[in-house]
Design an enzyme around this catalytic site. Structure first.
Site, short mmCIF file in Angstrom:
data_model
loop_
_atom_site.label_atom_id
_atom_site.label_comp_id
_atom_site.label_asym_id
_atom_site.label_seq_id
_atom_site.Cartn_x
_atom_site.Cartn_y
_atom_site.Cartn_z
N ASP A 1 0.89 -1.18 0.15
CA ASP A 1 0.13 -0.14 0.11
C ASP A 1 0.88 1.34 -0.03
OD1 ASP A 1 -2.29 1.47 0.03
OD2 ASP A 1 -2.08 1.51 2.37
N GLU B 1 -1.04 -1.17 -4.81
CA GLU B 1 -2.47 -0.37 -4.95
C GLU B 1 -2.18 0.58 -6.17
OE1 GLU B 1 -5.19 0.68 -1.75
OE2 GLU B 1 -5.13 2.47 -2.55
N ASP C 1 -2.74 1.08 6.98
CA ASP C 1 -1.69 0.84 6.05
C ASP C 1 -1.25 -0.37 5.91
OD1 ASP C 1 -1.12 4.12 5.41
OD2 ASP C 1 -1.21 3.44 7.49
#
Lengths: 196, 196
Positions: free
Chosen positions: A9, A70, A143
């Site tokens: 992430d 992501e 996260d």
């Protein structure tokens, strides 16, 4: 050989990572989860270097088969989006330098894969992660949990996008997979019961 | 020791680079200019790797003291802005890994430094580059010229932003620097004439 996925992430202050091994059927086991940090007091060059070194160490330690990242969109949050994109570029480069396959998933693809809804909130994702990975508590910070969700999406969905129906539900969600696995286990028990 | 600057105009299809050496006074001499390319047919991982290897080769070849990079804004062009940001992240990382100082300049700072107007077009920038660097023709493609303009901005302005007045004119533009150098040379000629 077990498929191992590193989910990332991307973020400059906290870059989440999560490593999962594919289990039998559609189960998965947690290998590592956490965040790599850089100090907001440092310049962008030192910060990208710190994040790069942290991710590099995790890649060397766990030797993932795939790095799933992501996908960042420019319309999301303009104040941090450029640095997030820079971190994603660094993560992609680290994988490419080692010949490791990469995959990108959008936030709604991840939400849909893990919870069954492309509009799920963070809490729903964490609840599903605890259940699916048999954890004692949700991974923190958010996260880190997000990175695990990205890794899980990759394990289940592969590189293609998750198809959503009109209501934003995934055609094959983690919940559906879970339900299918329970049905399958029940069938196995029933068939073994009837056999003996 | 001569200050050497590598300017980078980040881009995934064509990433411009331009290397300048600071001369006496405020003159500068061209060392190298060009573009590193990646194929739109390759995936983002291979493309970032190609751009990274190309920039790395130029850094190793020229050993710049500073790497100056165009600052990307998310509102500019949303279709390419994320990949441009990823390339800028890679360029920053390559400098940071070698302990080379980086600097960022916005497009209007570069335009203002080189032409005197933050709203100059590409042709005005190329005309000034030809004049200031004593070139036979404008560097092509435009990405290469932009990278030279970024390097020139860094030589003249250092890491700080160029201050613009209300009409978008730089307080100290390349044109003003040029005029000042000509005045200074005239003064030197005049004083030597009066001395003998």
């Amino acid at each position: 050989m077990t498929l191992r996925v590193l989910g990332v992430d991307p973020g400059l202050t906290r870059c989440g990572y999560g490593v999962l091994d594919a289990g039998s059927g559609r189960s998965a086991s947690l290998v590592d989860v956490g965040v790599v940090r850089s100090s907001p007091e440092d310049g962008i060059d030192l910060r990208l270097l710190e994040i790069s070194r942290g991710l590099e160490a995790k890649i060397e330690e766990h030797a993932p088969d795939v790095v799933a990242i992501e996908r960042v969109f420019s319309q999301n949050n303009t104040s941090t989006v450029m640095s997030t994109a820079q971190v994603s570029g660094v993560a992609i480069l680290l994988a490419a330098q080692r010949g490791i396959r990469i995959a990108m998933h959008t936030p709604s693809e991840v939400k849909a894969a893990v919870t069954g809804s492309g509009r799920a909130d963070k809490k729903q994702i964490q609840t599903m992660l605890v259940k699916l990975l048999k954890l004692d508590a949700p991974p923190k910070p958010a996260d880190a949990a997000d990175a695990l969700a990205i890794a899980l999406t990759q394990l289940w969905r592969g590189p293609g996008p998750v198809r959503l129906d009109g209501a934003g539900r995934a055609r094959t969600s983690a919940q559906a997979v879970w339900a299918e696995a329970e049905r399958s286990a029940r069938r196995a028990r029933e068939s073994s019961t009837s056999r003996f």
